[in-house]
Write a protein that holds these residues in place. Structure first.
Motif: not given
Length: 319
Positions: A173-193
């Motif tokens: 997701s670091i390269f694609t910008g997707e966020t769902e799979s990271l959320k499962n690991l406790g990382v909320v990578m929204t654009e605002a964040n």
């Protein structure tokens, strides 16, 4: 009227004939007895040979099931692992160019550092490296990022008790910008964040105006910071059952990769020969193809036919 002397002469002749017959019968009985003994001996030897044959056949079956089939299966797995390892090396060379040797040297300690075989570590690094260079990062920067993310994937797998594949998918997701799979690991990578994180690091540029390479760098550093609790977890808990199982499985794969490298060249030559034969067959005239197929059908029949003949011979031997 016969003379008295003639009667005695006749009696002696009859006695001689009876004696001769008696001797002949005794000889016949003796020969018959010898023949019976030979027949009995032959029968017993035939049974012994049949028993020996069955024992040898059972041993052959046991060796096939216990040795041959496992060896063939292990050889096939080793070839598969070696082929994957070779493909990973090729991808590393393409993705990292002059920096590829550093990645190859790094992979030599992957088993103890990450619980991964060399092939698994190289494949993971090549995946991240290919995505990084595709986003505009230099090969040197991509190699450093790829090695760090591969290690992080191992640490996350250990810390979150998930598979390496799940962790690797999330880190993509670091390269694609997707966020769902990271959320499962406790990382909320929204654009605002991400924007707030950028401001905290002194970056005043808006995310929307960043290049792809700048976005990747921002996400990369953000994920590293948000997963800092997992950093080094594989090394800290490497002696635990879960991580030892990972090491065991990867050790087997590492072993397969090593042995497969010796088998692979010969296997590749055989495949090239077979592919060449198939190509030649495809270019043959139709009548020749039909003739070969008919010949193949005859060969296929020969096996069952030989089995039937063998059964007939065995039946005759029994009779």
């Amino acid at each position: 009227m016969a003379r008295y002397e003639d009667v005695f002469i006749l009696k002696d002749k009859v006695s001689d004939k009876l004696l001769d017959m008696t001797i002949s019968m005794e000889k016949f009985n003796k020969k018959l007895g010898n023949t019976k003994e030979r027949l009995e001996f032959f029968r017993k030897e035939t049974e012994n040979i049949a028993k020996l044959g069955n024992k040898i056949k059972d041993v052959g079956k046991g060796m096939t099931v216990g040795l041959t089939l496992p060896i063939v299966a292990a050889g096939g797995v080793a070839v598969k692992f070696a082929s994957d390892y070779e493909e990973a090396l090729n991808k590393v060379d393409v993705a990292f160019g002059n920096s590829s040797q550093a990645v190859k040297d790094w992979s030599k300690n992957s088993l103890t550092a990450m619980g991964m075989s060399k092939g698994e570590a190289l494949d993971s690094a090549a995946l991240f490296g290919d995505m990084a260079t595709g986003m505009g990062l230099s090969q040197e920067k991509a190699s450093q990022m790829a090695m760090r993310l591969t290690q992080l994937g191992s640490d996350l797998a250990s810390f979150k008790n998930i598979s390496n594949d799940v962790a690797k998918t999330a880190l993509k997701s670091i390269f694609t910008g997707e966020t769902e799979s990271l959320k499962n690991l406790g990382v909320v990578m929204t654009e605002a964040n991400l924007q707030q994180y950028a401001y905290s690091k002194g970056i005043r540029k808006k995310i929307k105006s960043m290049s792809e390479a700048e976005k990747v760098n921002l996400r990369y550093n953000y994920v590293l910071e948000k997963t800092k609790n997992a950093h080094g977890d594989f090394e800290r808990t490497g002696g635990g059952a879960a991580n030892q199982m990972r090491v065991f499985q990867s050790s087997l794969r590492d072993l397969g990769e090593t042995f497969g490298q010796y088998i692979l060249p010969t296997f590749t030559k055989v495949l090239k020969t077979i592919n060449g034969m198939l190509k030649t067959f495809g270019q043959l005239p139709e009548p020749v193809k039909k003739g070969i197929l008919i010949f193949g059908a005859v060969l296929a029949i020969l096996g069952p036919l030989v089995t039937v003949i063998g059964s007939i011979i065995a039946a005759v031997n029994g009779l």
